[in-house]
Structures are given as structure tokens and as C-alpha cells.
Design a protein around this motif. Sequence first.
Motif, PDB file in Angstrom:
ATOM      1  N   SER A 105      35.562  46.748  28.428  1.00  0.00           N
ATOM      2  CA  SER A 105      34.969  46.192  29.643  1.00  0.00           C
ATOM      3  C   SER A 105      35.220  44.697  29.753  1.00  0.00           C
ATOM      4  O   SER A 105      35.129  44.117  30.835  1.00  0.00           O
ATOM      5  N   VAL A 106      35.549  44.066  28.625  1.00  0.00           N
ATOM      6  CA  VAL A 106      35.879  42.631  28.620  1.00  0.00           C
ATOM      7  C   VAL A 106      37.388  42.418  28.616  1.00  0.00           C
ATOM      8  O   VAL A 106      37.922  41.589  29.362  1.00  0.00           O
ATOM      9  N   LEU A 107      38.112  43.188  27.780  1.00  0.00           N
ATOM     10  CA  LEU A 107      39.559  43.000  27.646  1.00  0.00           C
ATOM     11  C   LEU A 107      40.325  43.450  28.878  1.00  0.00           C
ATOM     12  O   LEU A 107      41.297  42.801  29.279  1.00  0.00           O
ATOM     13  N   ASP A 108      39.914  44.568  29.482  1.00  0.00           N
ATOM     14  CA  ASP A 108      40.625  45.082  30.653  1.00  0.00           C
ATOM     15  C   ASP A 108      40.685  44.049  31.778  1.00  0.00           C
ATOM     16  O   ASP A 108      41.752  43.802  32.340  1.00  0.00           O
ATOM     17  N   PRO A 109      39.554  43.405  32.131  1.00  0.00           N
ATOM     18  CA  PRO A 109      39.633  42.365  33.167  1.00  0.00           C
ATOM     19  C   PRO A 109      40.525  41.191  32.780  1.00  0.00           C
ATOM     20  O   PRO A 109      41.191  40.600  33.637  1.00  0.00           O
ATOM     21  N   LEU A 110      40.544  40.841  31.487  1.00  0.00           N
ATOM     22  CA  LEU A 110      41.384  39.718  31.051  1.00  0.00           C
ATOM     23  C   LEU A 110      42.862  40.033  31.249  1.00  0.00           C
ATOM     24  O   LEU A 110      43.630  39.183  31.705  1.00  0.00           O
ATOM     25  N   PHE A 111      43.258  41.270  30.909  1.00  0.00           N
ATOM     26  CA  PHE A 111      44.661  41.643  31.020  1.00  0.00           C
ATOM     27  C   PHE A 111      45.063  41.959  32.459  1.00  0.00           C
ATOM     28  O   PHE A 111      46.192  41.690  32.868  1.00  0.00           O
ATOM     29  N   SER A 112      44.152  42.556  33.227  1.00  0.00           N
ATOM     30  CA  SER A 112      44.464  42.911  34.609  1.00  0.00           C
ATOM     31  C   SER A 112      44.082  41.809  35.590  1.00  0.00           C
ATOM     32  O   SER A 112      44.306  41.939  36.792  1.00  0.00           O
ATOM     33  N   LYS A 113      43.472  40.734  35.051  1.00  0.00           N
ATOM     34  CA  LYS A 113      43.104  39.565  35.846  1.00  0.00           C
ATOM     35  C   LYS A 113      42.149  39.925  36.998  1.00  0.00           C
ATOM     36  O   LYS A 113      42.354  39.565  38.152  1.00  0.00           O
ATOM     37  N   ARG A 114      41.121  40.664  36.641  1.00  0.00           N
ATOM     38  CA  ARG A 114      40.076  40.981  37.611  1.00  0.00           C
ATOM     39  C   ARG A 114      38.725  40.592  37.024  1.00  0.00           C
ATOM     40  O   ARG A 114      38.607  40.296  35.830  1.00  0.00           O
ATOM     41  N   LYS A 115      37.698  40.607  37.844  1.00  0.00           N
ATOM     42  CA  LYS A 115      36.369  40.241  37.388  1.00  0.00           C
ATOM     43  C   LYS A 115      35.754  41.351  36.535  1.00  0.00           C
ATOM     44  O   LYS A 115      36.055  42.526  36.710  1.00  0.00           O
ATOM     45  N   ILE A 116      34.878  40.933  35.602  1.00  0.00           N
ATOM     46  CA  ILE A 116      34.156  41.909  34.789  1.00  0.00           C
ATOM     47  C   ILE A 116      33.152  42.639  35.675  1.00  0.00           C
ATOM     48  O   ILE A 116      32.418  42.028  36.441  1.00  0.00           O
ATOM     49  N   ARG A 117      33.156  43.964  35.588  1.00  0.00           N
ATOM     50  CA  ARG A 117      32.244  44.772  36.383  1.00  0.00           C
ATOM     51  C   ARG A 117      30.990  45.077  35.579  1.00  0.00           C
ATOM     52  O   ARG A 117      31.062  45.624  34.478  1.00  0.00           O
ATOM     53  N   GLY A 118      29.861  44.729  36.140  1.00  0.00           N
ATOM     54  CA  GLY A 118      28.594  44.920  35.435  1.00  0.00           C
ATOM     55  C   GLY A 118      28.324  46.362  35.077  1.00  0.00           C
ATOM     56  O   GLY A 118      27.810  46.663  33.989  1.00  0.00           O
ATOM     57  N   TYR A 119      28.710  47.295  35.960  1.00  0.00           N
ATOM     58  CA  TYR A 119      28.424  48.701  35.675  1.00  0.00           C
ATOM     59  C   TYR A 119      29.261  49.222  34.513  1.00  0.00           C
ATOM     60  O   TYR A 119      28.846  50.149  33.801  1.00  0.00           O
ATOM     61  N   GLU A 120      30.443  48.623  34.258  1.00  0.00           N
ATOM     62  CA  GLU A 120      31.242  49.035  33.108  1.00  0.00           C
ATOM     63  C   GLU A 120      30.548  48.643  31.806  1.00  0.00           C
ATOM     64  O   GLU A 120      30.510  49.417  30.845  1.00  0.00           O
ATOM     65  N   VAL A 121      29.991  47.423  31.783  1.00  0.00           N
ATOM     66  CA  VAL A 121      29.260  46.976  30.594  1.00  0.00           C
ATOM     67  C   VAL A 121      28.042  47.866  30.355  1.00  0.00           C
ATOM     68  O   VAL A 121      27.754  48.275  29.224  1.00  0.00           O
ATOM     69  N   LEU A 122      27.320  48.208  31.419  1.00  0.00           N
ATOM     70  CA  LEU A 122      26.135  49.053  31.294  1.00  0.00           C
ATOM     71  C   LEU A 122      26.501  50.452  30.805  1.00  0.00           C
ATOM     72  O   LEU A 122      25.797  51.029  29.965  1.00  0.00           O
TER      73      LEU A 122
END
Length: 299
Positions: A105-122
Motif C-alpha cells: 500500500s506504500v510501495l505501489d504508489p511510490l512506483f506508480s507515482k500515485r497517492k496512497i489510498r487510505g482504504y488500501e492501508v485499512l
Amino acid sequence: MATTFDYIKLHFIIFLWGFTAILGLFVQIPAIEMVVYRTLVAFLAMGIIMAVQNQSFLLPAGYLQKLMLTGFIVAAHWITFFLSARVANASVSLVGIATGSLWASVLDPLFSKRKIRGYEVLLGLLVLVGLYVIFSFDFNYPLGLALGILSGFLSALFFALNQQLGQRVTPFQVTFYEMGGACIGALIYLGLHVTLVDTHYQINFNASWVDWICILALSLACTVYAFSVSVDLMKRLSVFFMQLSLNLEPVYGIILAVLIFGKTEKMNLQFYIGTLVILLAVAGYPLLKRKFSSDKLSS
């Protein structure tokens, strides 16, 4: 766009990966040596398949180094996973590796250059709750837990890397070169372990015929086939969703263990409650993704 068949293939390879834990129980040689054999056989088998099918071995400039280095990460992931189970127990190892969805949930946004989604972390946290309910979590094994968490991080990392690499090279090429890198990496880790960590360590490559049967199954079905399919699926499925779905691996593993070992694998109410929590998290992801996507479009 992902199809229904893509989701079926994803869960089939997760089923195969769930079988690796059972196969690992039958292998008597140490974890690092097992990973060396597994990656070497997978590398050779993938090379033969590519040659027979006239698949190209040529890579775009700079991709050989990237694939080989990613192979090092794959080897480290497998070694830390098996070591975690042997230093502690399977429960601690599986709870640790389940953090992969949180890392994704943290690495995917870094590599795809998108914002971290709160529901993914939850959802990642919800999976941890489910696994905590299923397994007997034991804090008496801090090293085993640390190795399991590291394995989960490495799993999310190489999935994120493969999603990027798989856009320009074929799944066969990814598997071939990464298994080669993983084999070299495992040999390097073995050398470092003998010289820096445990100078009294006795290297043991003396695999029995039972070991070889299990290693061949790990290499061909659980690595060559499953790894290649996973790389192809990454073109249509997000890293986070694949990591979230991979948390069903221990569930499938327990079901297989019950079918193979019978009453020695006890299923209690905690298992069913924890399984339900994990299934809710996995099933909830596409629903939440669709909801938040539609909200953005409507706004």
C-alpha cells in the motif's frame, strides 16, 4: 482490464504457493541450499522452455542488470521466509509475511507515482487482524517475526519492481533472468552466512530423492509456471490487490495440510473467523476501488 479468468489464474497460483509450505516440510536440506537448488532448476527449465518455443533472450538496454538485481530480492524473500519458519514457527512466519499488503500500500504508489489510498492501508490492517485470529501469535520469537516481516517487505518490493519491468519484457524473460539472479544471490547469501554469521555452519547440498521431488515441484509448478503467470497478471492487476490476495496463501496452505495430514491439522473456530475476515478484505477491495473511483468521476 482484468478478466474473470485473470482472477481465476491468480487464485490458482496462490493455491500453488500455498502448497510450498507443505513441500518445504518434506525438504531436509537447509533453507539457503534449498533456495539455490530451487532457483537453479527454475532457471534451467525456463531456459529450455524459451529455447523450444523460440522465445527471445534479448533484453532492452539496462534490463539485464535490473532483472538480476530483482532476482537477488526474490532469493532474499524466499530465504528469509523459510528461515523465519525454522527459527520460530510457521505461525510467526506467516503473520510476518502477511505485512506484504501493508508494504504494498506504500510501495505501489511510490512506483506508480500515485497517492496512497487510505482504504488500501485499512484493508492491509484488516488482513493482519484476520491472520492474528487464525494463528497463535508468539512474541517469544522476535528474530523469527523480524525475518517474516522482512520477507513480507521483500515480497511487496519485487512485485512492485516486476510490475514495472514486465511492461517491456516478456514474463518468460523476467522469470528466466530473475531466477538466474536469484540463484547467484542465494549463493552469495550462503557465502556471507558461512563467513560472517555462522563460521561453524556446515554447507549441505546432499539432497535425498524425496528432497529432489519436492524441489522439482517447487521449481517447475510453484516457480516457473506460477512466477511467469504472476508477472503477466501484473500488467492488468495492481500490486496491492495481488499482495492482498496473496494473504489467502496461508489459508490455502492450511486447507491443503488438512487434506494431506488429516486430523493432525486441527481446525478450530478461530480459523473460520480469521478466514472470513481475510475474505472480506480481499472481496472488499474491488468494491471500494469502484466506489472511490466513481466518487471521483461524479465530483
